[in-house]
Design a protein around this motif. Sequence first.
Motif, short mmCIF file in Angstrom:
data_model
loop_
_atom_site.label_atom_id
_atom_site.label_comp_id
_atom_site.label_asym_id
_atom_site.label_seq_id
_atom_site.Cartn_x
_atom_site.Cartn_y
_atom_site.Cartn_z
N LYS A 2 0.83 -1.20 0.00
CA LYS A 2 0.00 0.00 0.00
C LYS A 2 0.87 1.26 0.00
O LYS A 2 1.81 1.37 0.79
CB LYS A 2 -0.88 0.02 1.26
CG LYS A 2 -2.22 -0.67 1.06
CD LYS A 2 -3.19 -0.18 2.13
CE LYS A 2 -4.62 -0.59 1.83
NZ LYS A 2 -4.77 -2.04 1.63
N THR A 4 0.61 5.55 0.02
CA THR A 4 -0.22 6.75 0.15
C THR A 4 0.29 7.77 -0.86
O THR A 4 1.51 8.02 -0.92
CB THR A 4 -0.11 7.33 1.57
OG1 THR A 4 -0.52 6.33 2.50
CG2 THR A 4 -0.98 8.57 1.73
N LYS A 6 -0.03 11.70 -2.25
CA LYS A 6 -0.55 13.03 -1.91
C LYS A 6 -0.44 13.95 -3.11
O LYS A 6 0.54 13.89 -3.86
CB LYS A 6 0.23 13.61 -0.71
CG LYS A 6 0.00 12.83 0.57
CD LYS A 6 0.87 13.35 1.68
CE LYS A 6 0.23 14.49 2.44
NZ LYS A 6 -0.70 14.04 3.50
N GLU A 19 -5.44 13.21 -1.29
CA GLU A 19 -4.71 12.01 -0.85
C GLU A 19 -5.49 10.76 -1.24
O GLU A 19 -6.71 10.76 -1.18
CB GLU A 19 -4.54 12.06 0.68
CG GLU A 19 -3.69 10.95 1.23
CD GLU A 19 -3.44 11.11 2.73
OE1 GLU A 19 -3.21 12.24 3.19
OE2 GLU A 19 -3.51 10.08 3.42
N LEU A 20 -4.77 9.73 -1.64
CA LEU A 20 -5.43 8.44 -1.85
C LEU A 20 -4.45 7.31 -1.61
O LEU A 20 -3.24 7.50 -1.58
CB LEU A 20 -6.04 8.36 -3.25
CG LEU A 20 -5.19 8.66 -4.47
CD1 LEU A 20 -4.45 7.41 -4.91
CD2 LEU A 20 -6.10 9.12 -5.61
N GLU A 21 -5.04 6.12 -1.39
CA GLU A 21 -4.23 4.92 -1.18
C GLU A 21 -4.18 4.15 -2.47
O GLU A 21 -5.20 4.00 -3.14
CB GLU A 21 -4.89 4.04 -0.12
CG GLU A 21 -4.95 4.64 1.26
CD GLU A 21 -3.74 4.24 2.09
OE1 GLU A 21 -3.48 3.03 2.22
OE2 GLU A 21 -3.04 5.15 2.59
N GLU A 70 5.02 7.11 1.59
CA GLU A 70 4.19 8.27 1.24
C GLU A 70 4.82 8.93 0.02
O GLU A 70 5.94 9.42 0.08
CB GLU A 70 4.13 9.26 2.40
CG GLU A 70 3.30 10.50 2.09
CD GLU A 70 3.13 11.41 3.31
OE1 GLU A 70 2.45 10.99 4.26
OE2 GLU A 70 3.68 12.52 3.31
#
Lengths: 80, 136
Positions: A2, A4, A6, A19-21, A70
């Motif tokens: 996973k 993240t 931004k 923001e999304l995964e 991230e």
Amino acid sequence: MKITVKFFALGKDLIGQDELEMELSESGVVADLIAQLEEKFPPFKELGSYLIAVNLEYAEHTDALKDGDEVAIIPPVSGG
Amino acid sequence: MIEITDQSIDIQKIIDAAQSPDCGGVSVFIGTVRNFSRGKDILRLEYSAYPAMAIKMIQRIIDEAAEKWDVRKFGVSHRTGVLGIGEVAVVIAVATAHRKEAFQACQYIIDRLKEIVPIWKKEVAVDGETWIDDHA
């Protein structure tokens, strides 16, 4: 794994969220994530030039990603 | 000290952060919102930031400056949010033993900030809004 992701400024406007995964296969690199973004969000291609940051550091498209990273899409900056 | 803030910048606080008894000069740059840009009348600017990375990059710039000049203390603050004409967008204060270095370090820090720190401004002019994508 996973990741993240931004978005800021024009990138945020084009994607419609800040923001999304995203799910990326193991041994994925930054370029794989970008390809996935372009496929899922066609307007993302309108962004033109941008830099990538991974965990608050500027990164290259060939850099490897790991679970929990991230990633930020950094349009040309214009602070000051 | 380094801060990214959505409140009015307390200029004196930033200058105070750069006070040191072994320094003979504090150079201060105050960036304000101008009423014209690229031939347009500007109504306001909207700043956004990636705060965690912005703080990290500003610290890196300070480290770079400290390698070139004898930077003893500093304060850097950058605003986010909606700013009207004349409002303060950024304050940089740098203390060095002698004045020449203070001026040079201060200019270096604002120039580099415009190059690498993840902060963006949107110009809201009478005829529309534009994300600024160069660091003029």
